[in-house]
Each structure stands twice: as structure tokens, then as C-alpha cells.
Design an enzyme around this catalytic site. Structure first.
Site, PDB file in Angstrom:
ATOM      1  N   LYS A   1       0.818  -1.217   0.000  1.00  0.00           N
ATOM      2  CA  LYS A   1       0.000   0.000   0.000  1.00  0.00           C
ATOM      3  C   LYS A   1       0.854   1.270   0.000  1.00  0.00           C
ATOM      4  O   LYS A   1       0.420   2.315  -0.487  1.00  0.00           O
ATOM      5  CB  LYS A   1      -0.919   0.015   1.230  1.00  0.00           C
ATOM      6  CG  LYS A   1      -1.929  -1.109   1.262  1.00  0.00           C
ATOM      7  CD  LYS A   1      -3.031  -0.895   0.245  1.00  0.00           C
ATOM      8  CE  LYS A   1      -4.142  -1.921   0.399  1.00  0.00           C
ATOM      9  NZ  LYS A   1      -5.162  -1.774  -0.672  1.00  0.00           N
TER      10      LYS A   1
ATOM     11  N   GLU B   1      -9.628   5.909   2.921  1.00  0.00           N
ATOM     12  CA  GLU B   1     -10.447   4.888   3.565  1.00  0.00           C
ATOM     13  C   GLU B   1      -9.550   3.700   3.812  1.00  0.00           C
ATOM     14  O   GLU B   1      -8.502   3.577   3.202  1.00  0.00           O
ATOM     15  CB  GLU B   1     -11.612   4.500   2.676  1.00  0.00           C
ATOM     16  CG  GLU B   1     -11.294   3.427   1.628  1.00  0.00           C
ATOM     17  CD  GLU B   1     -10.246   3.847   0.601  1.00  0.00           C
ATOM     18  OE1 GLU B   1     -10.225   5.040   0.245  1.00  0.00           O
ATOM     19  OE2 GLU B   1      -9.441   2.994   0.160  1.00  0.00           O
TER      20      GLU B   1
ATOM     21  N   SER C   1       1.779  -9.617  -0.400  1.00  0.00           N
ATOM     22  CA  SER C   1       1.368  -8.213  -0.442  1.00  0.00           C
ATOM     23  C   SER C   1       1.669  -7.473   0.858  1.00  0.00           C
ATOM     24  O   SER C   1       1.859  -6.263   0.862  1.00  0.00           O
ATOM     25  CB  SER C   1      -0.130  -8.127  -0.746  1.00  0.00           C
ATOM     26  OG  SER C   1      -0.862  -8.887   0.204  1.00  0.00           O
TER      27      SER C   1
END
Lengths: 258, 412
Positions: free
Chosen positions: B101, B123, B388
Site C-alpha cells: 500500500k 479509507e 502483499s
């Protein structure tokens, strides 16, 4: 007269600023829907019926809450058409459906236009469908003579404003400010100028909405455009059990109740 | 050449999304008119600022010096021995803040600053994007508000604390399903209220154009690095696996491999606890085309068009939509989309911990589960699995499940 022309005529023929009343179908209770609709159609110049949606991203807390309650009661587009079909009274004002796109997409555009025409719906307002993406829906609605109302906002550039005004049908919806529905009307100094620009660009009547709650707002906005749209405030009136027709007549200056 | 091959070629050659933001039939901009000006301005910003030498240089420096790129690829011989395969892991868990991210967050934060934004809203589901946004905003000096469903606030408590410590305001969302989808609704509402001064830092390859493109461009670094690293260390893999929720990690890993037609690409969705609507988040495997959060893509919704609630043991995959580029990749058959259940993901997580000493995120564990199944059908294959993120943030969820050994003992 084709359905979209009925909407236009209803706004134009109002004495003083037209009032378009909004209710969420099936809120606060499905049993009351047709009775509330009849009362609002009697007192308003046009009616917007909100089709409840699970993710209403342009709506504030009031309409969002009403949508959720209606969904919990099983209200859907199919249910709304069935209710409109079983009504045994004439609607005194033209009716439009306000819906996010996905319920319309799931229903199918051709079938949607046919059902709308059958049940007396004159047009649609789709807040998450900008002009650029509206081709397929507009084609289906046009074929049945139904309105697809375009929205403009203070952030809409002038050239785009002219284009949206030219593409709208029924009326042109002028959002009075940025933000979601339901908050109070702020009256920026630029409001009059903005509404005048919208009015000048539009071959159709212009109705302004978002934040209209009281008679003073109607008077203020009515000086510049042809009508107002009353959403969250009317939803709250219905929620409280008060008489929606009396509230709307008050907004129009036809009684002293507001 | 058939239509699907032409679409895939267009994507590989950089001609998609088109000017309307379409990846074939998917994508577009389904937003209220209030947001059109902001979206158009962002699009211009992406076309000009993002590609400018100055912003690219800043981004490259931040990715190297602050994020810690390139992240390594790690050979996983013990997993390979168990699976009968050659297994490599792309380690986004080793990036700053613990997940992929951060690549997107720092890129968008720099872009927002260049666009003159005064504040940022974001969010988060699992909390990783919230943490990454909070960190990136601190780094560039912009105030940050993070919306998070109250269900996720409860199940990802450590990340809530991290966000607050990094200076972000965390707003629990009590509306809707109180998970990621409701958090996105609320972040968009905030953005609608001040589209000129607020920048919406979306966390996945979803949303109105140009977000799916922007996020993919910022995450494509994962695949570029991984492809070069695989060639350097071994050879191109026969198959690449990534988990898919909204799909930013997967699109980032896959994008550089799209032109390698011999490399199988497999996206693994959350199969949850069953195949009924509401029991999983397998959008591409079980959904149909629809419109949510600004784009036309594959969605989970009912016959009335109402978006369905979803389930996954992994908060980061618990979302009823998916990025439009994935919808296209499924349509043209370039990526296979499969599912892994909650139980399979939990088992894969335990196996990775035990065999390799790596605690993957529950999201990544889905990719491992998918890869394990594929390996069993393709003995000796060389596989690349995208990790991830790391699983530290999942400890409150994992605490509800016994560790593998106890589980096997109970089963015996």
C-alpha cells in the site's frame, strides 16, 4: 403530451416558484407509500421518488437513513413499479424516479423504460450518472419520451453547463452547493450569480436543490430560477408523522404553517 | 485477431484506459456532477504532473530511501519441497509500513501536494492503506483523515493505533455494512463536500477514472522489480499468483508480465466460508458487471441491483467490487481468477510461518493457498507468489484460531 413535456409544463405552469417534493419509496413504512405520494403530488408541482440504494454516495445522513430503512422493508424498483400500478387514483403532479445507476442497470434499460411508461413515471434523475456515461440509458428513455434530468453544480465549468443544459430533459437540476444532500442551505454570495448563469444557459426550466428547508429558501431561490427541490426536509417531515402536504403548501406560501 | 486479443494488445501497448477511462467495456467515471471537476482536474494532474521529471524523481527517491525499494524476492525452498515446486516470494511485506500500500500512498500524497490539496482523506479496510496514507501524509506534511468501518476498527486495532500515532484522524464508520465499502462511501461523501481542497487518496485500483490507472501505475513497480529479479536470479516464472480484493497489489504484480504470454497469471479471491452471496468476496469468480464507487466493473449485487455484503477472514479482501482492469483481464482470458477459502488461507498462512519463518498477511495467504493448489497440479513448476503484506496486523484475528499444531492435534 409526452412524459418529459409533462414535467416541463408542470414546472412552468406553477404559480410562483415550483416545488418538487422528494420522498424515499417505502420510508418510513411501505404501507404509507401511496398515501404519502398522493398527498405530496397534490401539494407539489412534481414529485421525485427515491429508489433506495445500498451505497448512496451523493446523499447525506437523512436520505441515506431513509434508504436503509426502505431496503430493510424490502423496497425495490420492482416493488415501486408494482405499487404505482396498483394505485387507484390519478397523480396530481408528474412523477420522476431518483435512482443510483446500479438498480437501473440490474433492471435492464429497455424494460425500465417500458415499466416507467406503463406506470406513469415521467422521467429519471440519476446522481451517479454523468452526461458522458449516460448514452445507453438516455437512448432507452428517449425512445419512450421519458425525461433524463441532468444536474449541474457551482463547480461545473460554463462550457460544460451549456452542454448539460442542452442535453437535459424535463428540467435542469441546479445543485446549490457542493456536498451531499441534507445539510442546511448556505447562501454564498455567488449563489445568485450561479443560478442566473444556469438559468441563462438552459432552454428548460431550472429547479434548484440541496439544502432547501424553509419558505425563505424558496423565496430566495425562486427569484432566480423556476423551482426548488425539497428532499431531506420533506423526508424528515414524513419521518415525524407530520402532514407532508401542509409542509409543502407552507413552502409555497399558501398557508401560514411554516 | 479477435476482439479480446485486440483489447489485450491495446492494454499491453499502453493504449488503455482510453480517454474515457475505459479498459474495454469496464471503467469509466460514474460520479456525481459535483465531483466531475475534481476528477477532471486529477486526470489532468495525472497526465502532466505524475509524468513530470520532477515528480518522478521525488517519487523514485522516496521509494528508495523511505519505502525501502526494491523489495527482495525470496526463494522459499521449504515451501517448494512441500509443494513439489520452485517457489519465489515477492516481499512487499518488507516495504515500509508492512505492505504494498505504501507505493500508492506516497505516490498519491506527492501528487496531491503538487495539485495544491490542503488535506487528504482516505479509507481503509484492513488498516494497511490507512497506515500507509497516514505515514505518507506525515512525510509530505499534509493533514490526513482516515475512514474505517467500525467492524474493521475492532478487528484491526493495532493499525488504528498506528494511524493515530502517525498523526491521522481515524473516523469509525457506523453506516452501511461498517466495513471497507462503507468506509469508501464515507470518504467519497467527505470528498464531495470539499472537492477543491480535499484530495481523496483511494487505496486500491478502483474508483472513477483516473484512479484505476493511477494506482496501477504506482503499483506497477512491484511487477517491474519482480520480473527483473526473477530473470536475474532464475528465469521467468511459469505462473504468478496474487491475492485480489480491490486488486491493486495483483495489478501491480501482473502488469509487467502481461506481455509474457507463456507466464500464467492467477488472481486469488476470497472464497470465504462458502459459495452463497454474503459468504465470500469473490467478485470476479461470482459477480456480474455493475456500477459502484465510480466505475463499471464486476460486482456482487442482488437482483434489485443492491450491493451485497461480503465476507472474508481477511478485512483487506472484504469488498464487493474489483478494479476494472482486472475485469478486462478476466474478460480477455489473460488472468485466471480462482478462490481460496478462509480455511485454506489460514492453513497456508501457518504453513508459510512454519516452513519459511515469514508471517504473511491474511490477504497474501490467499495467494499462497492458490499457488499451493496450482503447484500440486503442475509438478516442478517455477512459481512467483506476491506477498502483499505482513501479518502482524492480523494478530487480533489470528488469535481466534488455534495455531496449526494445535489445530492438527484437534483434528487427529
Amino acid at each position: 403530451m409526452r412524459p418529459h413535456e409533462r414535467v416541463k409544463a408542470a414546472i412552468e405552469q406553477s404559480e410562483g416558484p415550483a416545488v418538487v417534493g422528494f420522498l424515499t419509496a417505502g420510508h418510513p413504512h411501505p404501507d404509507r407509500f401511496l398515501r404519502d405520494l398522493a398527498a405530496i403530488a397534490e401539494a407539489a408541482d412534481a414529485v421525485e421518488i427515491g429508489v433506495p440504494f445500498s451505497d448512496p454516495m451523493a446523499d447525506g445522513v437523512t436520505v441515506q437513513r431513509s434508504s436503509r430503512v426502505a431496503i430493510e422493508h424490502g423496497v425495490s424498483l420492482r416493488w415501486i413499479f408494482a405499487e404505482l400500478e396498483r394505485r387507484d387514483f390519478e397523480l396530481a403532479a408528474p412523477v420522476l424516479l431518483m435512482s443510483y445507476l446500479n438498480p437501473l442497470l440490474a433492471f435492464g434499460y429497455e424494460r425500465l423504460a417500458a415499466r416507467a411508461a406503463e406506470t406513469g413515471v415521467c422521467g429519471f434523475i440519476v446522481p451517479d450518472l454523468p452526461f458522458e456515461e449516460s448514452g445507453p440509458l438516455k437512448a432507452a428513455l428517449d425512445a419512450a419520451g421519458l425525461a433524463l434530468v441532468q444536474l449541474v453544480t457551482p463547480a461545473t465549468p460554463r462550457e460544460r453547463l451549456r452542454r448539460l443544459a442542452a442535453e437535459s430533459s424535463g428540467f435542469l437540476y441546479a445543485v446549490t452547493r457542493t456536498g451531499t444532500t441534507g445539510a442546511g442551505l448556505s447562501v454564498p454570495a455567488e449563489l445568485a450569480e450561479y443560478l442566473a448563469a444556469v438559468k441563462a444557459a438552459s432552454p428548460l426550466p431550472v429547479c434548484a436543490g440541496f439544502g432547501v428547508r424553509e419558505r425563505a429558501h424558496v423565496e430566495l431561490i425562486g427569484r432566480h430560477v423556476d423551482g426548488v427541490i425539497v428532499g431531506s426536509a420533506l423526508v424528515e417531515v414524513l419521518e415525524s408523522g407530520a402532514d407532508p402536504a401542509a409542509f409543502l403548501r407552507g413552502l409555497k406560501g399558501r398557508s401560514a404553517t411554516v | 485477431m479477435n476482439e479480446n486479443e485486440a483489447l489485450l494488445d491495446a492494454l499491453i501497448e499502453g493504449r488503455l484506459p482510453d480517454d474515457a477511462g475505459r479498459f474495454g467495456p469496464f471503467g469509466g467515471r460514474y460520479v456525481p456532477e459535483t465531483l466531475m471537476a475534481a476528477v477532471t482536474r486529477l486526470d489532468e494532474g495525472v497526465r502532466t504532473l505524475l509524468r513530470s521529471a520532477e515528480l518522478q524523481a521525488r517519487l523514485e527517491a522516496e521509494l528508495r530511501d523511505w519505502v525501502g525499494r526494491p523489495t527482495p524476492i525470496t526463494p522459499a525452498p521449504a515451501l517448494g519441497a512441500r509443494w513439489g515446486a520452485e517457489v519465489w516470494l515477492k516481499r512487499e511485506d518488507l516495504a515500509h509500513t508492512g505492505a504494498h500500500k505504501i507505493n500508492n500512498a506516497i505516490g498519491q500524497a506527492l501528487l496531491a501536494q503538487a495539485l495544491g490539496a490542503r488535506r487528504i482523506v482516505a479509507e481503509t479496510g484492513a488498516g494497511q492503506h490507512g497506515v500507509a496514507s497516514a505515514a505518507a501524509c506525515a512525510r509530505v506534511g499534509l493533514p490526513c483523515t482516515v475512514y474505517m468501518g467500525e467492524v474493521d476498527v475492532a478487528r484491526q486495532a493495532p493499525n488504528v493505533d498506528r494511524m493515530r500515532r502517525l498523526g491521522a484522524e481515524v473516523v469509525p464508520v457506523t453506516s452501511g455494512d461498517r466495513t471497507l465499502r462503507a468506509a469508501i462511501d464515507e470518504a467519497i461523501r467527505d470528498w464531495v463536500s470539499d472537492p477543491a481542497g480535499t484530495y481523496y487518496l483511494i487505496g486500491s485500483a478502483i474508483g472513477p477514472h483516473p484512479y484505476p490507472y493511477l494506482v496501477r501505475e504506482l503499483q506497477a513497480v512491484i511487477g517491474r522489480e519482480a520480473r527483473a529479479q526473477m530473470i536475474e536470479r532464475a528465469a521467468l516464472p511459469e505462473a504468478v499468483f496474487a491475492c485480489v480484493g480491490g486488486g491493486s497489489n495483483a495489478i501491480g504484480l501482473f502488469h509487467a508480465f502481461l506481455g509474457d504470454r507463456d507466464v500464467r497469471l492467477v488472481g486469488v479471491e476470497a472464497g470465504g466460508r462458502g459459495s452463497g452471496l454474503g459468504d465470500h468476496s469473490a467478485t470476479l469468480s461470482a459477480g456480474r458487471p455493475g456500477v459502484l464507487h465510480g466505475n463499471y466493473s464486476m460486482l456482487l449485487y442482488d437482483d434489485d441491483g443492491l450491493i451485497h455484503e461480503t465476507h472474508s477472514v481477511s478485512a483487506g479482501l472484504d469488498y464487493p467490487g474489483v478494479g476494472p482492469e482486472h475485469a478486462l483481464l478476466k474478460l480477455v482470458g489473460r488472468v485466471d481468477y480462482v478462490t481460496a477459502s478462509d480455511d485454506e488461507a489460514l492453513a497456508a498462512l501457518d504453513e508459510c510461518c512454519e516452513a519459511e519463518g515469514i508471517l504473511p498477511a491474511l490477504e497474501s495467504a490467499h495467494a499462497l493457498a492458490g499457488a499451493r493448489r496450482w503447484a500440486q497440479a503442475h509438478p516442478g513448476a517455477r512459481l512467483l507468489v506476491g506477498l502483499s503484506g505482513r501479518g502482524d496486523k492480523d494478530m487480533p484475528i489470528l488469535a481466534q484460531y488455534p495455531v496449526r499444531k494445535e489445530r492438527s492435534d484437534a483434528a487427529a
